[in-house]
Write an enzyme that holds these catalytic residues in place. Structure first.
Site, short mmCIF file in Angstrom:
data_model
loop_
_atom_site.label_atom_id
_atom_site.label_comp_id
_atom_site.label_asym_id
_atom_site.label_seq_id
_atom_site.Cartn_x
_atom_site.Cartn_y
_atom_site.Cartn_z
CE1 TYR A 1 32.65 29.21 38.65
CE2 TYR A 1 30.75 29.68 39.87
CZ TYR A 1 31.76 29.91 38.99
OH TYR A 1 31.27 30.97 37.90
CG ASP B 1 36.54 28.19 31.13
OD1 ASP B 1 36.54 27.41 32.16
OD2 ASP B 1 35.99 29.21 31.36
#
EC number: 3.4.19.-
Length: 390
Positions: free
Chosen positions: A131, A286
């Site tokens: 991320y 997800d």
């Protein structure tokens, strides 16, 4: 041993009609009408598939296979996924990624989990990186990870336009995407940059700037979560009409929908109506990612967890409630992600492809049987091969 599926209505994803499928050694050997001559052989197991449709095994290109979360403290770390969670949902190919927590979880965890899923009978890949930037890799270099680690097919999920991201500059992001592309070229892999899009006002701006100002092609990017609000979705539609790929997230909550998230099934229908290429749209779940809620000041309020079952549920919704053609609906979780990620033996039912098949009831579209690499993983909607510790 060989497995013969008799009298399937086959969607490859194009409709092929009612045919038989013969498979062995993890591959599809023959797709043809009337393969009865094989049914008499002692080494052939026959499944009668009348009143069932055969789809390619589903490809989920964004799953937190090691778990995700952590935005509300250590107790909010979500658990890793189980093999049976995937197979029960029809997923035979999964791509893992790290989430907001790239410290408590790392690339060694991620690759180890992918290898474990492969040993259990699935096809599993990962994105290197994290991320945040600088990205966390296994070898210390994005190009090396993609070149020398079989499971690594690109870089991601890199967060942009999000208050939780590292706010990467255009120069840093350009270098990451260029490294991913080079690693892909050298290894014969996709080398995609899988981008997490938050709800920030910048939306896809930085990606569009890189495309305008460099030689990096639009198709090197695979932005996800682009259905999370109307403004971002509208931007994503235009981006896709210009030739980009867009990925819609299927896991959601009632609060997200109330706040304006466009459901994946609706996003697909709108894109098709607006002229987006049906080959440039994908869904991903997800799964195991946290679905956090924040107040207007950005303070954490609570979370739910992403579900891999939402992937096919959204496809069913598109078919049954929104009248999207079956071929167009299943393409977003079969052929499209397989092509974008250059998984050459995935996403289609034809000779020479991997024997990944999902059989569904032709009336209610519910999953009946799941076959991964020629092995029956689920029958009658339930797993027949369990996880190691089940």
């Amino acid at each position: 041993m060989m497995l013969l599926l008799k009298n399937c209505e086959i969607y490859s994803p194009e409709y092929l009609g009612k045919k038989d499928i013969l498979m062995s050694g993890g591959k599809i050997l023959v797709v043809s009408e009337d393969l009865n001559k094989y049914a008499q052989l002692s080494e052939v197991t026959v499944l009668e598939c009348d009143k069932q449709m055969a789809f390619p095994g589903f490809v989920d290109s964004h799953v937190h296979i090691c778990g995700g979360g952590g935005e509300g403290g250590f107790k909010t770390r979500t658990p890793e996924i189980k093999m049976t969670d995937l197979t029960a949902a029809g997923v035979t190919t999964v791509v893992g990624c790290l989430g907001t927590d790239g410290m408590g979880r790392n690339m060694a965890n991620l690759i180890s989990k992918a290898k474990g899923l492969k040993e259990e009978g699935l096809s599993a890949y990962v994105y290197t990186g994290s991320y945040q930037v600088p990205v966390r890799t296994l070898t210390g270099d994005v190009v090396k990870d993609i070149m020398f680690i079989d499971e690594v097919i690109g870089v991601g999920e890199i967060a942009i336009s999000d208050h939780r991201s590292s706010q990467p500059s255009k120069e840093i992001l350009t270098k990451l995407v260029a490294d991913a592309r080079m690693g892909g070229l050298l290894a014969g892999k996709a080398g995609v940059a899988h981008m997490h899009l938050g709800s920030g006002k910048a939306m896809l701006d930085i990606i569009n700037e890189i495309i305008r100002e460099t030689e990096l092609p639009r198709t090197q990017f695979h932005p996800t979560h682009v259905n999370q609000n109307p403004e971002l979705f509208s931007c994503a539609v235009e981006y896709a009409k210009e030739g980009g790929y867009v990925d819609f997230t299927t896991s959601t909550t009632p609060q997200y929908i109330a706040e304006g998230e466009v459901k994946a099934a609706e996003a697909l229908k709108i894109c098709l109506e607006k002229g987006v290429s049906k080959r440039h749209i994908t869904f991903s779940s997800d799964a195991q990612g946290s679905l956090p809620c924040f107040d207007e000041n950005g303070e954490f309020e609570g979370l739910k967890i992403g579900r891999v079952s939402s992937l096919y549920e959204s496809v069913r919704e598109a078919i049954m409630e929104l009248n999207v053609e079956i071929e167009d609906a299943i393409r977003v979780i079969t052929e499209n992600p397989a092509n974008i990620l250059q998984l050459k033996n995935k996403g289609r039912i034809e000779k020479g492809m991997d024997a990944d098949i999902v059989l569904v009831d032709d009336r209610n579209y519910e999953i009946q049987t799941v076959i991964s690499k020629g092995i029956i993983m689920c029958r009658d909607g339930a797993p027949v091969i369990g996880d190691m510790f089940e």
